[in-house]
Write a protein that holds these residues in place. Sequence first.
Motif, mmCIF file in Angstrom:
data_model
loop_
_atom_site.group_PDB
_atom_site.id
_atom_site.type_symbol
_atom_site.label_atom_id
_atom_site.label_comp_id
_atom_site.label_asym_id
_atom_site.label_seq_id
_atom_site.Cartn_x
_atom_site.Cartn_y
_atom_site.Cartn_z
ATOM 1 N N VAL A 1 0.837 -1.203 0.000
ATOM 2 C CA VAL A 1 0.000 0.000 0.000
ATOM 3 C C VAL A 1 0.868 1.249 0.000
ATOM 4 N N SER B 1 -0.343 -0.022 8.623
ATOM 5 C CA SER B 1 -0.341 1.352 8.123
ATOM 6 C C SER B 1 1.079 1.903 8.124
ATOM 7 N N ALA C 1 -3.466 -4.983 6.506
ATOM 8 C CA ALA C 1 -2.239 -4.295 6.095
ATOM 9 C C ALA C 1 -1.814 -3.332 7.194
ATOM 10 N N ASP D 1 -2.721 -1.570 -3.370
ATOM 11 C CA ASP D 1 -3.539 -2.201 -2.343
ATOM 12 C C ASP D 1 -3.861 -3.626 -2.792
#
Length: 378
Positions: free
Chosen positions: A25, A37, A35, A30
Amino acid sequence: MTRVDWLIPRYDNTALGALLPGVAVSLGHDLGGPAVSLPAAQRVCVVLLDGLGHRQLLERSRCAPFLGSLLKESQALVAGCPSTTATSMASFGTGLPPGRHGLLGYEVMDPDRGELLNQLRWHPDTDPLAWQPHPTVFQRLAERGVPVTQIGNPEFLGSGLTMAALRGASFIGVNRLPERVDAAVDRLAGPGLVYLYWADIDAVGHAYGWRSSQWRRAVRGVDRQMARLAGRLPAGTLLVVTADHGMIDVPPLDRLDLAIRPGLWSRFRVLGGEGRFAQLYCEPGTAPEAVADLARHVAHWVGERAFVRTRAAAIDQGWFGPVDERVRGRIGDVVVAGREPFTLIDSRTARPHVLSLIGQHGSLTADEQLVPLLVHVV
């Protein structure tokens, strides 16, 4: 081990398996699923330091001034079950929980061969792509045009574990850590992802224990190279450092040996897994009642040292995340997860090297499960 906190992984965005999807990402891709951050970047360097647990680094952060400067007590990832290299590398590489990728321990049953598969050394008759058919994050990024490079031991090129868990990246094999740092810097002259692996902290921890002076010395050396890496990467590069598991020290007297319990080991066929997460495999077709009876006998013997579950109970309690039917038979009929500093061994079959290890991992304590999430933007 100062605290015995039991930690069943949730396999969400706190999982080690969510790290590379988070990196994807940050690079603008994506891939779906949990996921971590992370800041947006065109260049990302992910370093995995085998065996450098979050709690161990917290306690010994003075040995690692650079890594310690990035350390936050509440910021960690959860390795997964069991907390061992083969399982963690597959979670890291695929973004999937162990029950889906199927690398469920150090030595697990290969139902097709009817023998244990050592998932670090592999076996020529076990196809790694059939064993773990899901695409890796590296493959998915490469298909989207992202340059992906893996830097590690030369012998890892084309190995069973690499093919099962980390396929899809171009590979650079060099032995020394300074050379790996140089290779990472060279590859990140342009956009892309570089993954760098280093194993020495784990090896030293196994041999001498993580509280040893040898372990502290190994961490100091790695920390110097990580600081050098951060100082040489191009501006704007995202540097992420993590590990595959933590570690506890287990004195030799805290080991239970199946060889001295003939009334117990006659109830199952083979011992797999690892000392902190032993997996007992019965003969195919063993009745559930007999498996449950074996679990009761093991639980009575080990007492408070470990949690003992049947395969069905461990799956129902979510230890491995969702479990695909194709991998169910790889899990022991009975699993023994160390709670106190303890290992379950069989001195009749274990290699002398394994019997000599002090540092251990594999179970569901926080000391073994928590790994660092260290983030630095150059």
